[in-house]
Design a protein around this motif. Structure first.
Motif, PDB file in Angstrom:
ATOM      1  N   HIS A 250       0.819  -1.217   0.000  1.00 59.61           N
ATOM      2  CA  HIS A 250       0.000   0.000   0.000  1.00 59.61           C
ATOM      3  C   HIS A 250       0.853   1.267   0.000  1.00 59.61           C
ATOM      4  CE1 HIS A 250      -3.895  -1.942   0.342  1.00 59.61           C
ATOM      5  NE2 HIS A 250      -3.339  -2.793   1.179  1.00 59.61           N
ATOM      6  N   LYS A 251       2.090   1.150   0.435  1.00 60.03           N
ATOM      7  CA  LYS A 251       2.996   2.302   0.365  1.00 60.03           C
ATOM      8  C   LYS A 251       3.220   2.693  -1.087  1.00 60.03           C
ATOM      9  CE  LYS A 251       7.749   3.695   1.458  1.00 60.03           C
ATOM     10  NZ  LYS A 251       9.041   3.259   2.080  1.00 60.03           N
ATOM     11  N   MET A 252       3.506   1.693  -1.935  1.00 56.79           N
ATOM     12  CA  MET A 252       3.678   1.959  -3.364  1.00 56.79           C
ATOM     13  C   MET A 252       2.393   2.502  -3.978  1.00 56.79           C
ATOM     14  SD  MET A 252       2.681   0.522  -6.531  1.00 56.79           S
ATOM     15  CE  MET A 252       2.392  -1.225  -6.266  1.00 56.79           C
ATOM     16  N   MET A 253       1.269   1.946  -3.580  1.00 52.02           N
ATOM     17  CA  MET A 253      -0.010   2.328  -4.174  1.00 52.02           C
ATOM     18  C   MET A 253      -0.403   3.745  -3.757  1.00 52.02           C
ATOM     19  SD  MET A 253      -1.746  -1.410  -3.597  1.00 52.02           S
ATOM     20  CE  MET A 253      -3.113  -1.371  -4.748  1.00 52.02           C
ATOM     21  N   ALA A 254      -0.222   4.066  -2.480  1.00 50.04           N
ATOM     22  CA  ALA A 254      -0.517   5.421  -2.003  1.00 50.04           C
ATOM     23  C   ALA A 254       0.394   6.444  -2.680  1.00 50.04           C
ATOM     24  CB  ALA A 254      -0.339   5.491  -0.490  1.00 50.04           C
ATOM     25  N   PRO A 287      -9.456   9.355 -11.250  1.00 50.86           N
ATOM     26  CA  PRO A 287     -10.556   9.215 -10.288  1.00 50.86           C
ATOM     27  C   PRO A 287     -10.244   8.216  -9.173  1.00 50.86           C
ATOM     28  CG  PRO A 287     -11.406   9.246 -12.530  1.00 50.86           C
ATOM     29  CD  PRO A 287      -9.918   9.153 -12.639  1.00 50.86           C
ATOM     30  N   TYR A 288      -9.601   7.105  -9.527  1.00 53.12           N
ATOM     31  CA  TYR A 288      -9.229   6.128  -8.499  1.00 53.12           C
ATOM     32  C   TYR A 288      -8.271   6.772  -7.496  1.00 53.12           C
ATOM     33  CZ  TYR A 288      -7.436   1.963  -6.199  1.00 53.12           C
ATOM     34  OH  TYR A 288      -7.071   1.038  -5.239  1.00 53.12           O
ATOM     35  N   SER A 289      -7.282   7.494  -7.991  1.00 50.90           N
ATOM     36  CA  SER A 289      -6.291   8.127  -7.111  1.00 50.90           C
ATOM     37  C   SER A 289      -6.967   9.091  -6.144  1.00 50.90           C
ATOM     38  CB  SER A 289      -5.244   8.861  -7.947  1.00 50.90           C
ATOM     39  OG  SER A 289      -4.535   7.963  -8.771  1.00 50.90           O
ATOM     40  N   GLU A 295      -6.934   6.164   1.774  1.00 51.46           N
ATOM     41  CA  GLU A 295      -7.145   4.819   2.300  1.00 51.46           C
ATOM     42  C   GLU A 295      -5.897   3.966   2.131  1.00 51.46           C
ATOM     43  OE1 GLU A 295     -10.607   1.358   2.075  1.00 51.46           O
ATOM     44  OE2 GLU A 295     -10.799   3.198   0.910  1.00 51.46           O
ATOM     45  N   HIS A 296      -5.260   4.043   0.964  1.00 54.94           N
ATOM     46  CA  HIS A 296      -4.006   3.307   0.773  1.00 54.94           C
ATOM     47  C   HIS A 296      -2.942   3.801   1.753  1.00 54.94           C
ATOM     48  CE1 HIS A 296      -4.828   0.695  -2.574  1.00 54.94           C
ATOM     49  NE2 HIS A 296      -5.295   1.673  -3.315  1.00 54.94           N
ATOM     50  N   SER A 297      -2.934   5.100   2.018  1.00 52.27           N
ATOM     51  CA  SER A 297      -1.952   5.660   2.952  1.00 52.27           C
ATOM     52  C   SER A 297      -2.155   5.092   4.352  1.00 52.27           C
ATOM     53  CB  SER A 297      -2.065   7.189   2.980  1.00 52.27           C
ATOM     54  OG  SER A 297      -1.786   7.751   1.707  1.00 52.27           O
ATOM     55  N   HIS A 298      -3.420   4.990   4.778  1.00 50.81           N
ATOM     56  CA  HIS A 298      -3.707   4.454   6.107  1.00 50.81           C
ATOM     57  C   HIS A 298      -3.413   2.963   6.197  1.00 50.81           C
ATOM     58  CE1 HIS A 298      -5.302   8.029   7.990  1.00 50.81           C
ATOM     59  NE2 HIS A 298      -6.148   8.237   6.998  1.00 50.81           N
ATOM     60  N   LEU A 299      -3.518   2.249   5.078  1.00 51.68           N
ATOM     61  CA  LEU A 299      -3.249   0.812   5.073  1.00 51.68           C
ATOM     62  C   LEU A 299      -1.755   0.503   5.020  1.00 51.68           C
ATOM     63  CD1 LEU A 299      -6.086  -0.385   2.659  1.00 51.68           C
ATOM     64  CD2 LEU A 299      -5.894  -0.900   5.105  1.00 51.68           C
ATOM     65  N   SER A 300      -0.948   1.499   4.770  1.00 51.10           N
ATOM     66  CA  SER A 300       0.503   1.302   4.745  1.00 51.10           C
ATOM     67  C   SER A 300       1.013   1.021   6.154  1.00 51.10           C
ATOM     68  CB  SER A 300       1.200   2.548   4.177  1.00 51.10           C
ATOM     69  OG  SER A 300       0.755   2.821   2.867  1.00 51.10           O
ATOM     70  N   VAL A 301       2.144   0.370   6.230  1.00 48.34           N
ATOM     71  CA  VAL A 301       2.734   0.056   7.531  1.00 48.34           C
ATOM     72  C   VAL A 301       3.006   1.334   8.318  1.00 48.34           C
ATOM     73  CG1 VAL A 301       4.724  -0.972   8.683  1.00 48.34           C
ATOM     74  CG2 VAL A 301       3.724  -2.092   6.669  1.00 48.34           C
ATOM     75  N   ALA A 302       3.509   2.338   7.632  1.00 49.93           N
ATOM     76  CA  ALA A 302       3.718   3.663   8.216  1.00 49.93           C
ATOM     77  C   ALA A 302       3.311   4.686   7.158  1.00 49.93           C
ATOM     78  CB  ALA A 302       5.181   3.862   8.620  1.00 49.93           C
ATOM     79  N   LEU A 303       2.993   5.883   7.588  1.00 49.53           N
ATOM     80  CA  LEU A 303       2.541   6.907   6.652  1.00 49.53           C
ATOM     81  C   LEU A 303       3.633   7.153   5.605  1.00 49.53           C
ATOM     82  CD1 LEU A 303       0.225   8.879   6.055  1.00 49.53           C
ATOM     83  CD2 LEU A 303       1.474  10.599   7.371  1.00 49.53           C
ATOM     84  N   PRO A 304       3.334   6.905   4.326  1.00 53.79           N
ATOM     85  CA  PRO A 304       4.355   7.067   3.284  1.00 53.79           C
ATOM     86  C   PRO A 304       4.851   8.509   3.194  1.00 53.79           C
ATOM     87  CG  PRO A 304       2.467   5.819   2.461  1.00 53.79           C
ATOM     88  CD  PRO A 304       2.057   6.398   3.772  1.00 53.79           C
ATOM     89  N   ALA A 305       6.146   8.661   2.952  1.00 49.68           N
ATOM     90  CA  ALA A 305       6.732  10.002   2.833  1.00 49.68           C
ATOM     91  C   ALA A 305       6.057  10.828   1.739  1.00 49.68           C
ATOM     92  CB  ALA A 305       8.237   9.885   2.585  1.00 49.68           C
ATOM     93  N   PRO A 306       5.738  10.255   0.557  1.00 50.42           N
ATOM     94  CA  PRO A 306       5.045  11.058  -0.457  1.00 50.42           C
ATOM     95  C   PRO A 306       3.679  11.568   0.012  1.00 50.42           C
ATOM     96  CG  PRO A 306       6.028   9.130  -1.482  1.00 50.42           C
ATOM     97  CD  PRO A 306       6.143   8.943   0.001  1.00 50.42           C
TER      98      PRO A 306
END
Length: 592
Positions: A250-254, A287-289, A295-306
């Motif tokens: 999810h880090k990559m996806m966010a 639109p997906y983004s 949601e992808h950001s919250h599902l990441s192990v830690a909040l992604p830097a981007p």
């Protein structure tokens, strides 16, 4: 919710016969399987369920007829014939009927009668260029689904675009909604380091399908891309397989999503009126983004830097509600509150406690310029209002601890944080706000004249109502209004709670001219009518200036059981004029 909708449909009088089909019951979790069977078996329907044999469930539906669907060799043969026609090289290599019969027999045996395995095996054979190679490939075909997936991934990993294929598979495994082919193409056409979109990295649909070696299917009508699924789905296999290489997908996806938003400068939207035009002009993956980046950001192990950097630089980001409706544009503060990035709020307002990198650094993390806890978004919302609107208790808790916060502010339409929280049924937030607001603010009204208590009553949030009426003296003037709202919706538990408030005006008339007893009678809420009639101060014959009473409303709405109930409690018959001009006048509705 879906079961509730089905129940209403199948218990209505809309249809003479009712049929429901449930496919792939075995693909649901075990507890869900039992719950579905228990619920659906109670409905007055003819039910058809398809599934692998699930013997433990058969006792739950003892009156059901069970029959087996057996896959025949001829079915696999037809699949092979169809696939061979689609793969020219195989068609030529299988020109010899005797050799073809041997190949078909081998595939039938090694696929164990499963279409998915046979299909993947044929995809593996498609690379053969001569009879010798084809014979060797058939002899070494893996047996079973797990082995088939393993072998397929060996093929994926072998080609030069393996990283692209695995990125596509990751999106299909962990995507938060179904993706169309063009969405997926644009999602993977990014720089793997910066996540920025690069048009030169786009690949066409057929090539993408080929890279995934049969693990992905394309539905031409819907244009959706899906993982193959049957018995043991590709997702079941791929999720742990892909996580071995990337444990935080999810880090990559966010990061990919926020890069897409930045590409179109949505963090500093210049013109709100052009917001939806941007999506119409750029429909692929944008639109997906916009829908799923947080949601992808919250599902990441830690909040992604981007994500952290994106929120920090937001100045006029378009904030939408859960239904995708545009609300306002806001700064980084509003974005963090609306999307529940409470850790960022904590860092910005309490930097000494929360270094940005989680270390014990003596340097505080940067905070957005001109950070003002009461700053307004484009619709006059504050960060607190947005956090309450979106039911983010963690964000509300952080914001309430910031010195100088004004909890009584309302947005453009007069909705305060308390009104939003009460209307949304967020008891935790309501209780936090009641601990800091005075009763004048707790009783404030929005532009439409609604209070927090009225909205909670209207929407059926009984625990919130109980929380609001604990201070009875402060809310007594609102309880009569709230009672009408609760009676309209037939919220019996709330009606009971409000009737227990000492001094409530049970005959309160809302500004649109109707009482609680009239509402319950017209809407057919018999139990609520009975409860109201038990109150010592109820005036059963209360009449509006038009002469309409609760009995008149019940008769107009054809709620004859309620009409008889009111009569049994001494309700007077409506006048002849009311019968003529209202009850029997088909040109007007009861709510007119």
């Amino acid at each position: 919710e879906l079961v509730g909708v089905l129940e209403k449909i199948f218990t209505s009088n809309l249809f003479d016969e009712r049929f429901c089909s449930l496919d792939g019951l075995d693909e649901a979790k075990s507890i869900t399987q039992f719950e579905l069977l228990d619920t659906l078996s109670q409905l007055p329907i003819n039910l058809l369920i398809t599934s692998r044999p699930l013997h433990l469930l058969e006792d739950n539906v003892p009156t059901a007829d069970h029959f087996s669907i057996i896959l025949q060799d001829a079915d696999i043969e037809r699949l092979i014939e169809e696939k061979v026609r689609q793969i020219p090289t195989l068609k030529g290599l299988l020109a010899n009927d005797e050799f073809k019969t041997w190949v078909v027999k081998a595939i039938i045996e090694k696929s164990s009668g499963m279409f998915l395995v046979a299909s993947l095996q044929l995809d593996m054979l498609a690379v053969c260029v001569n009879v010798h190679g084809l014979r060797k490939a058939v002899e070494t075909l893996p047996i079973g689904v797990e082995a088939m997936y393993q072998t397929t991934m060996v093929r994926v990993e072998a080609h030069s675009q393996a990283a692209t294929a695995k990125r596509a598979l990751t999106w299909l495994v962990h995507g938060l909604k179904s993706l169309k082919m063009d969405d997926l193409r644009y999602a993977i056409a990014v720089d793997p380091e910066t996540f920025e979109f690069d048009r030169e990295l786009l690949i066409d649909g057929p090539t993408l399908l080929s890279l995934c070696c049969g693990l992905v299917t394309f539905e031409p009508k819907s244009k959706l891309v899906r993982l193959v699924r049957k018995y043991y789905t590709a997702k079941d296999f791929l999720e742990p397989y892909l996580k071995r290489e990337d444990p935080d997908p999810h880090k990559m996806m966010a990061s990919t999503c926020v890069a897409r938003l930045l590409h179109f400068n949505l963090h500093k939207l210049e013109d709100e009126e052009n917001y939806f035009d941007i999506f119409d002009e750029n429909p692929f993956f944008l639109p997906y983004s916009d829908d799923r980046w947080a949601e992808h950001s919250h599902l990441s192990v830690a909040l992604p830097a981007p994500t952290r950097d994106f929120v920090f630089h937001c100045s006029r980001f378009p904030i939408c509600n859960k239904d995708g409706d545009f609300i306002c544009t806001g700064s980084s503060l509003h974005v963090a509150a609306a999307y529940n990035f409470h850790e960022l709020l904590e860092e910005w307002f309490h930097p000494s406690c929360h270094p940005a990198d989680g270390s014990q650094s003596q340097f505080p993390p940067p905070s957005p310029p001109d950070l003002d806890i009461n700053a307004r978004a484009s619709d006059e919302s504050t960060a607190l209002i947005l956090a309450a609107d979106f039911s983010h208790a963690e964000a509300v808790r952080v914001l309430l601890n910031v010195e100088g916060i004004d909890v009584a502010l309302g947005d453009r339409d007069g909705w305060t944080a308390l009104i939003w929280a009460a209307g949304g049924g967020s008891l935790e937030i309501v209780e936090m706000l009641l601990a800091v607001v005075d009763m004048n603010h707790a009783s404030s009204r929005n532009v439409a004249g609604c209070t927090a208590l009225m909205l909670a009553s209207s929407h059926g949030h009984v625990e919130v109502v109980k929380g609001l009426v604990r201070e009875e003296a402060s809310f007594i003037s609102e309880c009569g209004e709230a009672l009408v709202e609760a009676a309209w919706g037939g919220h019996q538990d709330i009606v009971e709670t409000l009737l227990g408030v000492k001094g409530i005006n049970v005959n309160h008339v809302l500004k649109d001219g109707i009482t609680a007893l009239m509402c319950a009678s017209a809407n057919g809420h018999k139990s609520t009518v009975e409860m109201l009639l038990q109150h010592e101060n109820i005036f059963i014959d209360y009449a509006l200036p038009s002469g309409r009473t609760a009995l008149a409303y019940a008769l107009k709405a054809a709620k004859h059981d309620i009409a008889e109930l009111l009569r049994s409690h001494g309700a007077q018959e409506p006048s002849a004029d009311i019968y003529k001009n209202f009850i029997h006048n088909d040109s007007i509705k009861w709510w007119d």
